[in-house]
Design an enzyme around this catalytic site. Structure first.
Site, short mmCIF file in Angstrom:
data_model
loop_
_atom_site.label_atom_id
_atom_site.label_comp_id
_atom_site.label_asym_id
_atom_site.label_seq_id
_atom_site.Cartn_x
_atom_site.Cartn_y
_atom_site.Cartn_z
N SER A 107 0.81 -1.10 -0.20
CA SER A 107 -0.04 0.16 -0.14
C SER A 107 1.00 1.07 0.09
CB SER A 107 -0.80 0.00 1.20
OG SER A 107 -1.39 1.23 1.44
N TYR B 179 -2.33 -0.78 10.34
CA TYR B 179 -2.37 -1.19 9.06
C TYR B 179 -1.29 -0.86 8.12
CZ TYR B 179 -4.12 -1.35 3.97
OH TYR B 179 -4.14 -1.51 2.72
#
Length: 255
Positions: A150, A163
């Site tokens: 990400s 995350y």
């Protein structure tokens, strides 16, 4: 889905997180260019529907309902892939979960779930399928391990600390895996998407994080899962001598 020359003929591709979003789009794209695709996710009904659609369009798909967080289930899936399709030479390690909350809320259950899926699940798939990839590379000259990271691996996003840390793990792991696997003909790549319209945002329940996501949705055009699928197809169809090790894919207006 982009119409393109068959560039994955005679390849066996495993896609985790294949029941929706980027995983589903990648499975469709790889099947469309000739790969036999193994579909791994927990939602068997979604996988069955996807497999039928792939087969209707002339492709080959194998459904494997399994949780990447279960190491034994992933080893069993690897055996089923070899029995049903042949040895895997492409693993798109895409399963993931995104849960957000300020760190002082101590949402420890959510922390553990992200670690279990985004980190341990990633390693379970690698442990199950790297022997396939190494053997396939020795036979065919190349194999591919593609991990979904990400943009969060490079940036700071309030309420998303665990995350983005899990995704930083994915990016740095991928760089280091090249040292082990590159000399054996296995290319390793980390794809770092920016904002993509998937079910991932539906995992978020924190009010502040949802407000932020809604705000950026109004101000810029997000990527589609098909954009990332096209990236996966491109980097896994390059000549064997070429390894794009880290690819950041952003919406044009996202900064």
């Amino acid at each position: 889905m982009t119409n393109s020359p068959a560039s994955h003929v005679n390849r066996v591709a495993v896609v985790t997180g294949a029941s929706s979003g980027i995983g589903e789009a990648a499975a469709r794209r790889l099947a469309a260019s000739g790969a036999a695709v193994a579909l791994i996710a927990r939602r068997a009904d979604r996988l069955e529907t996807l497999a039928k659609e792939i087969e209707r369009d002339g492709g080959t798909a194998l459904v494997l309902a399994a949780d990447v967080a279960d190491a034994e289930a992933m080893r069993a899936a690897a055996a089923e892939v070899e029995a049903g399709l042949g040895r895997a030479d492409l693993l798109f390690n895409n399963a993931g979960v995104m849960l957000a909350a300020p760190i002082d809320e101590l949402a420890t259950g959510d922390w553990q779930r992200m670690i279990d899926v985004n980190m341990t699940g990633l390693m379970n798939a690698i442990g199950a399928f790297v022997p396939h990839l190494v053997a396939s590379a020795a036979e065919k000259g190349v194999a591919d391990l593609v991990n979904t990271s990400s943009i969060g691996a490079q940036a700071v996003f309030p309420s998303f600390a665990v995350y983005v840390a899990s995704k930083a793990y994915v990016t740095h792991l991928s760089k280091n895996l090249r040292a082990d696997l590159g000399p054996k003909g296995v290319r390793v790549a980390a794809i770092e998407p920016g904002l993509v319209e998937t079910e991932l945002q539906g995992h978020v329940t924190d009010a502040g994080a949802l407000e932020w996501l809604d705000g950026v949705r109004e101000t810029l055009t997000w990527l589609k899962p098909e954009d990332i699928a096209e990236t996966v197809a491109f980097l896994t169809s390059l000549p064997a001598r070429v390894n794009l090790q880290q690819v950041t894919v952003m919406p044009t207006a996202q900064v």
